[in-house]
Scaffold this motif. Structure first.
Motif, short mmCIF file in Angstrom:
data_model
loop_
_atom_site.label_atom_id
_atom_site.label_comp_id
_atom_site.label_asym_id
_atom_site.label_seq_id
_atom_site.Cartn_x
_atom_site.Cartn_y
_atom_site.Cartn_z
N LEU A 186 1.52 4.16 7.93
CA LEU A 186 0.90 5.36 6.88
C LEU A 186 2.13 6.08 6.23
N ASN A 187 3.64 5.55 7.04
CA ASN A 187 4.91 6.48 6.47
C ASN A 187 5.37 6.01 5.60
N VAL A 188 5.23 4.94 5.27
CA VAL A 188 6.23 4.25 4.42
C VAL A 188 4.83 3.39 3.21
N PHE A 189 5.60 2.76 1.94
CA PHE A 189 5.01 1.87 0.74
C PHE A 189 4.35 0.64 1.21
N LEU A 190 5.16 0.48 1.93
CA LEU A 190 5.22 -1.27 2.16
C LEU A 190 4.17 -1.32 2.91
N GLY A 191 4.22 -2.53 2.05
CA GLY A 191 2.59 -3.22 2.68
C GLY A 191 1.72 -2.33 2.23
N LYS A 192 0.73 -1.91 1.13
CA LYS A 192 0.71 -0.98 0.42
C LYS A 192 -0.25 -1.23 -0.50
N ILE A 193 -1.31 -0.54 -1.02
CA ILE A 193 -1.49 -0.73 -2.71
C ILE A 193 -1.73 1.30 -2.85
N MET A 194 -1.01 2.03 -3.38
CA MET A 194 -1.06 3.36 -4.33
C MET A 194 -1.42 3.54 -5.12
N ARG A 195 -2.28 4.84 -5.27
CA ARG A 195 -3.15 5.27 -6.55
C ARG A 195 -2.06 6.38 -7.09
N ILE A 196 -1.64 6.91 -7.99
CA ILE A 196 -1.41 8.28 -9.05
C ILE A 196 -2.09 8.47 -9.95
N VAL A 206 -0.30 13.40 -7.12
CA VAL A 206 -1.61 12.24 -6.24
C VAL A 206 -2.97 13.24 -6.23
N PRO A 207 -4.11 12.75 -6.56
CA PRO A 207 -5.37 12.86 -6.69
C PRO A 207 -6.06 13.44 -5.65
N ASP A 208 -6.72 14.18 -5.33
CA ASP A 208 -7.19 15.28 -4.41
C ASP A 208 -8.25 13.74 -3.54
N ASP A 209 -8.73 12.80 -4.70
CA ASP A 209 -9.65 11.90 -4.03
C ASP A 209 -9.00 10.76 -3.14
N ASN A 210 -7.55 10.95 -2.72
CA ASN A 210 -7.12 9.76 -1.67
C ASN A 210 -7.54 10.01 -0.75
N PRO A 211 -7.35 8.63 -0.17
CA PRO A 211 -8.09 8.82 1.59
C PRO A 211 -7.24 9.08 2.23
N PHE A 212 -5.54 9.52 2.24
CA PHE A 212 -5.19 10.45 3.57
C PHE A 212 -4.21 10.93 2.50
N VAL A 213 -4.84 12.30 2.01
CA VAL A 213 -4.15 13.38 1.53
C VAL A 213 -4.51 14.82 2.24
N LYS A 216 -0.76 14.59 7.81
CA LYS A 216 0.78 14.52 8.22
C LYS A 216 1.60 13.61 8.40
N ASP A 217 0.60 12.05 8.85
CA ASP A 217 1.20 11.31 9.49
C ASP A 217 1.19 9.54 8.45
N ALA A 218 0.70 10.48 7.11
CA ALA A 218 0.19 9.01 6.01
C ALA A 218 1.18 9.91 4.97
N LYS A 219 1.39 9.17 3.48
CA LYS A 219 1.71 9.20 2.72
C LYS A 219 0.30 9.39 1.52
N PRO A 220 0.80 10.48 0.75
CA PRO A 220 -0.41 10.47 -0.40
C PRO A 220 -1.35 9.89 -1.04
N GLU A 221 -0.06 8.87 -1.23
CA GLU A 221 0.06 8.34 -2.38
C GLU A 221 -1.14 6.78 -1.83
N ILE A 222 -0.92 6.38 -0.91
CA ILE A 222 -1.44 5.30 -0.25
C ILE A 222 -2.94 5.05 -0.87
N TRP A 223 -3.56 4.69 -0.88
CA TRP A 223 -5.06 4.18 -1.75
C TRP A 223 -5.80 3.29 -0.07
N CYS A 224 -5.57 2.05 0.50
CA CYS A 224 -5.36 1.16 0.89
C CYS A 224 -4.15 0.39 1.85
N TYR A 225 -4.25 -0.16 3.16
CA TYR A 225 -3.50 -0.66 4.07
C TYR A 225 -3.19 -1.56 4.75
N GLY A 226 -2.40 -2.42 5.07
CA GLY A 226 -2.43 -3.68 5.83
C GLY A 226 -2.31 -4.78 5.29
#
Length: 376
Positions: A186-196, A206-213, A216-226
């Motif tokens: 979760l610390n990289v954008f690779l392998g993800k879908i992001m939302r801004i 970064v929207p306040d309702d993004n899931p990883f806002v 500290k161990d995740a980029k807040p732009e990430i919407w889903c991963y894997g």
């Protein structure tokens, strides 16, 4: 990912289909040709089709005519080595028009470039002229860059959602087997879908309702991963569901319904099947559909059809396989797939779908330089 099986007969029109009587039927009708490795199709809301040429140009198709002067030319910035040899996955890969493009002239692209001696992906904003017929490369405003370790698995899809947020997808960075474990990191954008949010903040919020806002161990732009290589995702204009085709590794291709904060498995799993299960970093979500490489080897994510030209196709998610050339229709009731069948077998190597303002669907063949419409 894409562009594996690139040999085939140079045939302009796909054959008629033969399938079960209860399946929706359509044909592929060519509408434009002479394009240079087209890899994306987007409607700006006016009825014009904007075609991404992988090497860095956006062309307009208006009433079946390819306008000579590119809408945007950033070929000098785009890294697409080997594009004409058919094996490279870098380049200009995504385009999204702002929901108010008609008035504010803003649009966004996803492309690969060389920056500070490294291969990187850039998400950038451009501004078109007053009548939206041309955009100056000098209008570029870069939102962000991130490193790419290899030249494959770039993803590149970029779309606005019904919430007017900008979503973009990134592959796992390439090579094979996700060597750095990016899909579950979760610390990289690779392998993800992001939302801004591109309407607030500088250069975005970064929207306040993004899931990883707040983590500290995740980029807040990430919407889903894997994700391994999300090659085209789209929102159903009627239900708002986000559909994605994720390209597989050795055995399984998959279709996912994308939801906030979910882990779609790669590289702990490939499809519904264990790959490196020790890498799991959350509760893994099954794809709604996976298929083996005995059936096809490179999924092309499509759209839920909401047009009027083919009434029997309405509500079907239409997707394709780049390697085998078939087109399929899928229906999902929220808990299970209720219909899934090949609808057309073609000699094409479909590279990407597009949807116009009326909900009609298009597909491009990168190698032939052609655009087709799905027709009755």
């Amino acid at each position: 990912m894409l562009l594996r099986a690139l040999l085939g007969l140079l045939i302009c029109v796909a054959p008629e289909i033969a399938l079960a009587a209860d399946a929706p039927q359509f044909r592929l009708s060519p509408i434009a040709s002479g394009l240079d490795h087209p890899i994306g199709i987007v409607d700006d809301g006016s009825g014009r089709l904007f075609i991404l040429e992988q090497a860095g140009r956006i062309r307009i198709v208006d009433n079946g005519r390819v306008i000579d002067v590119p809408f945007l030319d950033i070929n000098s910035e785009v890294s697409s080595p080997g594009v004409n040899q058919g094996g490279n996955e870098c380049g200009l890969l995504g385009l999204a028009f702002h929901p108010d493009f008609k008035n504010n002239h803003r649009f966004f692209v996803n492309y690969d470039t060389i920056k500070n001696g490294k291969l990187q992906t850039c998400i950038a904003e451009f501004t078109a002229n007053a009548d939206n017929t041309h955009a100056d490369a000098a209008s570029e405003k870069d939102l962000l860059f991130y490193d790419q370790p290899f030249t494959n698995h770039k993803g590149g899809c970029i779309v606005f959602g019904p919430d007017k947020m900008l979503y973009w997808g990134a592959g796992d960075g390439g090579a094979g087997g996700d060597p750095f474990g990016n899909g579950q990191n979760l610390n990289v954008f690779l392998g993800k879908i992001m939302r801004i949010d591109v309407d607030h903040g500088s250069p975005y919020k970064v929207p306040d309702d993004n899931p990883f806002v707040g983590r500290k161990d995740a980029k807040p732009e990430i919407w889903c991963y894997g994700m391994r290589n999300p090659w085209r995702f789209s929102f159903d204009r009627e239900t708002g569901k986000l559909w994605c085709g994720d390209v597989g590794q050795d055995i399984w291709e998959e279709v996912d319904i994308i939801e906030k904060g979910k882990d779609y498995g790669w590289s702990a799993r490939e499809g519904k099947h264990d790959f490196k299960p020790e890498r799991a970093n959350g509760t893994l979500v099954d794809p709604i559909k996976d298929y083996p490489h005995t059936e096809g080897n490179c999924i092309i994510g499509g759209y839920v059809y909401r047009g009027k030209a083919i009434p029997a196709l309405k509500g079907f998610y239409v997707y394709a396989d780049n390697g085998r050339g078939w087109f399929a229709g899928l229906q999902y009731d929220g808990s299970k797939v209720t219909f899934d069948q090949h609808l057309l077998e073609s000699p094409l190597h479909p590279a990407s779908f597009g949807e116009d303002k009326d909900g009609e669907l298009y597909v491009c063949d990168r190698e032939r330089g052609q655009i087709f419409i799905l027709a009755p």
